[in-house]
Structure formats: structure tokens, C-alpha cells
Design a protein around this motif. Structure first.
Motif, PDB file in Angstrom:
ATOM      1  N   VAL A  11       1.457   9.863   3.179  1.00 29.70           N
ATOM      2  CA  VAL A  11       1.566   8.430   3.459  1.00 29.70           C
ATOM      3  C   VAL A  11       1.796   8.201   4.948  1.00 29.70           C
ATOM      4  O   VAL A  11       1.274   7.249   5.537  1.00 29.70           O
ATOM      5  CB  VAL A  11       2.701   7.801   2.617  1.00 29.70           C
ATOM      6  N   GLY A  51       3.223   6.132  -7.097  1.00 31.94           N
ATOM      7  CA  GLY A  51       2.234   6.920  -7.836  1.00 31.94           C
ATOM      8  C   GLY A  51       2.361   8.409  -7.630  1.00 31.94           C
ATOM      9  O   GLY A  51       1.558   9.175  -8.171  1.00 31.94           O
ATOM     10  N   HIS A  90       3.233   1.507  -3.256  1.00 32.62           N
ATOM     11  CA  HIS A  90       2.494   1.842  -4.475  1.00 32.62           C
ATOM     12  C   HIS A  90       2.015   3.290  -4.446  1.00 32.62           C
ATOM     13  O   HIS A  90       1.956   3.943  -5.499  1.00 32.62           O
ATOM     14  CB  HIS A  90       1.323   0.882  -4.660  1.00 32.62           C
ATOM     15  N   LEU A  91       1.670   3.805  -3.275  1.00 36.42           N
ATOM     16  CA  LEU A  91       1.301   5.217  -3.179  1.00 36.42           C
ATOM     17  C   LEU A  91       2.477   6.111  -3.549  1.00 36.42           C
ATOM     18  O   LEU A  91       2.336   7.074  -4.322  1.00 36.42           O
ATOM     19  CB  LEU A  91       0.842   5.544  -1.754  1.00 36.42           C
ATOM     20  N   PHE A  94       0.842  -1.202   0.000  1.00 36.03           N
ATOM     21  CA  PHE A  94       0.000   0.000   0.000  1.00 36.03           C
ATOM     22  C   PHE A  94       0.877   1.254   0.000  1.00 36.03           C
ATOM     23  O   PHE A  94       0.710   2.158  -0.830  1.00 36.03           O
ATOM     24  CB  PHE A  94      -0.900  -0.041   1.242  1.00 36.03           C
ATOM     25  N   ALA A  95       1.844   1.308   0.916  1.00 31.58           N
ATOM     26  CA  ALA A  95       2.706   2.483   1.039  1.00 31.58           C
ATOM     27  C   ALA A  95       3.605   2.642  -0.180  1.00 31.58           C
ATOM     28  O   ALA A  95       3.755   3.748  -0.722  1.00 31.58           O
ATOM     29  CB  ALA A  95       3.555   2.375   2.309  1.00 31.58           C
ATOM     30  N   ALA A 155       2.564  10.039  -4.430  1.00 30.32           N
ATOM     31  CA  ALA A 155       2.028  10.575  -3.180  1.00 30.32           C
ATOM     32  C   ALA A 155       3.140  11.195  -2.339  1.00 30.32           C
ATOM     33  O   ALA A 155       4.273  10.716  -2.333  1.00 30.32           O
ATOM     34  CB  ALA A 155       1.332   9.466  -2.392  1.00 30.32           C
ATOM     35  N   LEU A 190      -1.548   8.374   6.601  1.00 32.11           N
ATOM     36  CA  LEU A 190      -2.362   7.209   6.276  1.00 32.11           C
ATOM     37  C   LEU A 190      -1.918   5.972   7.056  1.00 32.11           C
ATOM     38  O   LEU A 190      -2.742   5.170   7.503  1.00 32.11           O
ATOM     39  CB  LEU A 190      -2.293   6.929   4.771  1.00 32.11           C
TER      40      LEU A 190
END
Length: 309
Positions: free
Chosen positions: A274, A267, A263-264, A260-261, A269, A277
Motif C-alpha cells: 500500500v 482486504g 479498503h486494501l 482506497f488505502a 494487503a 501504491l
């Protein structure tokens, strides 16, 4: 019969102190005794048989020997050498506190720092295979497993946070979920479409059937007896899905949080977004994920650029 040196008697005194005064476990005592035996051999090779003759240089050289190896020992990894130095430093600190040594010869010798391990993340296509493999048939357990994995990846929750969620923590109208993290810190996270759809399917078509077997727990994720799903059960769910998806390596619920982290950040982010989140208290903790993306860039560069190697 071999003579016991004053140094060895001092070491025995520290081990007895740990056993009697500190209640150290037999396993810990055996490990420390093994480490000190090697240390004593090193000092004996220098003609040192009393603790008050040990210098900082002797200890620094011992640490170098641990890392480089010698005729009788293989080199130790940083983590193993650091563990050995815990025994050495503890022994010398004890001597100083007891008044058996004027100075702590090991105080300024820092143990080696193990290399920072990069979080394990898997590519998006493997995440999708994993999520698909969680849905085997249309049983209540299958719908629950898909919802659990979609949530773990969709919001980057820790497994303990996910299994602690109650139904009231979900707000489908605002597409958010309220999570209680470490230290009782609460955070409200956005709920993506895939996770929301999987949770809706589970809550309407599967959870009621599981709930009839229990005593009315508010937990979102239920086991086959209608009680709250445990962390271990969540662990087993992801491992079973990984096996069905034929994914390489060892996957855990934390794999989805790492992915999750990563890939953010891949992308675009911001690292501080992050951080919020993930619920990290410090951005330094989150920045380790940027190391993953840099490593991926290096790998692509090394295999793609004509003058990389």
C-alpha cells in the motif's frame, strides 16, 4: 495609568522584532500578542514581572493551565495549547539570543502533540453510491466525472496527480497508469477494470468533444473550455456527486484516496505494498491507515461481543 512591567516591555520588544525584522503578518502578531498576554497574566499571579525570574517550572505550570483551564479561561485543545507555546518558546529563545536572559527557560518544555487524526474513509457501498452519482446522463462532463472518480478510487491517486495526467500516461495494453508524485517521484500503478472501462468511455465518447474547444492540451481530464481540469474543479465534481448521492459528512478527492488505502488493508494487503501504491516515502505515513482498520475492529467488537462492555 497602569505601570508597564519589564516583562511586558520585553514581550513588546519581541513582537516589534517579529514585525520589523521578520516581517510577521498583522494576523500572526495579534495571535502572539494574545498568547503572551495570557502568559504574562499567569506569571503576574506568581509575582514574576521580569523575564530573568522565569523558571522551567513556571512555564510547565502555564502549559498545564492551558490544558486544564482556570477560573477565567476554558481548557484549550492540544493544537491550541501548542500554538500558544510557540509564542512562549519563541519569546524566550529571543531573550536568550539577545543576551537578556542567561538561559532559555522554555527550551526543555515540549508543546503538547495534537491527537493523530485518522484519515476519513467511507464504506464501499458509499463509494459505489458516489461513483454512480457522478454519472448523470451521457454528457461529456458526466463521462469525464465518472472516469475521474473511478481513477481516484481505483489507483488511490492524489487529486493533483490525477489532473496532471496526460493521455500518454495511460497504457491500456498493460493496464497501467504512470503517475508523477511528490518530489518528482514516478510510479506505475495497476489500472483496475472499472477505472479502465470508465476511462475508455470518456476518452472515446467525451474527450474529443471537449478537446475541440481548446488548443490541443495532452491532459486526460479537460474542462468545458478544452483546457486541463484544475484541482478546484475536481474538488467541486466530487462534492456535487456527494450531494446527489446524499452522503453524510464532508467529502473531498482525498476521501477516495483514504478509502482506497483502507479498503486494501481491510482486504489483507501488505502495508508496504500500500505504501508503494500511495507513493509514501516512509511506511510510517502509510501505517496511519492501519489505525483506521483497528478502530473499525474495536467498534465491531464493542457492539457485537456480549462481554465487550
Amino acid at each position: 495609568m497602569a505601570m508597564v512591567t519589564p516583562l511586558e516591555r520585553s514581550m513588546r520588544g519581541w513582537l516589534d522584532h517579529l514585525r520589523v525584522e521578520r516581517g510577521a503578518s498583522p494576523h500572526t502578531l495579534r495571535a502572539y500578542e494574545r498568547d503572551l498576554r495570557r502568559y504574562a497574566e499567569h506569571l503576574a499571579g506568581r509575582g514574576i514581572d521580569t523575564a530573568d525570574r522565569v523558571t522551567e517550572g513556571d512555564i510547565t505550570d502555564f502549559l498545564a493551565t492551558l490544558r486544564e483551564g482556570d477560573a477565567d479561561h476554558q481548557p484549550l485543545a492540544a493544537s491550541s495549547a501548542a500554538r500558544t507555546m510557540v509564542a512562549v518558546r519563541g519569546f524566550h529563545r529571543f531573550l536568550t539570543l539577545e543576551g537578556d536572559a542567561r538561559i532559555d527557560a522554555a527550551a526543555a518544555v515540549s508543546p503538547p502533540k495534537p491527537p493523530r487524526r485518522l484519515p476519513k474513509a467511507i464504506p464501499l457501498d458509499q463509494v459505489e453510491r458516489l461513483l454512480a452519482a457522478a454519472s448523470v446522463g451521457d454528457t461529456p462532463a458526466s463521462l469525464r466525472d465518472r472516469a475521474l472518480l473511478e481513477l481516484l478510487y481505483g489507483i488511490g491517486a492524489r487529486v493533483s496527480e490525477a489532473v496532471s495526467l496526460d493521455v500518454d500516461d495511460l497504457d491500456f495494453e498493460s493496464a497501467t497508469v504512470r503517475v508523477l508524485g511528490k518530489g518528482g517521484k514516478e510510479r506505475v500503478l495497476p489500472l483496475g477494470r472499472y477505472a479502465a472501462e470508465a476511462l475508455t468511455a470518456y476518452l472515446t465518447r467525451a474527450r474529443p468533444a471537449l478537446a475541440t474547444k481548446g488548443t490541443g492540451t495532452p491532459a486526460i481530464f479537460l474542462n468545458q473550455r478544452g483546457g486541463r481540469l484544475s484541482r478546484q474543479s475536481a474538488w467541486n465534481i466530487i462534492q456535487a456527486a456527494a450531494a446527489r448521492a446524499d452522503l453524510p459528512g464532508h467529502l473531498s478527492p482525498h476521501t477516495l484516496r483514504h478509502s482506497f488505502a483502507t479498503h486494501l488493508l481491510d482486504g489483507g494487503a501488505d502495508v508496504r505494498v500500500v505504501q508503494e501504491l500511495l507513493g509514501h516515502a516512509s511506511v510510517t505515513t502509510t501505517q496511519i491507515y492501519t489505525m483506521v482498520t483497528v478502530q473499525q475492529l474495536r467498534e465491531v467488537f464493542a457492539t457485537s461481543h456480549p462481554r465487550a462492555t
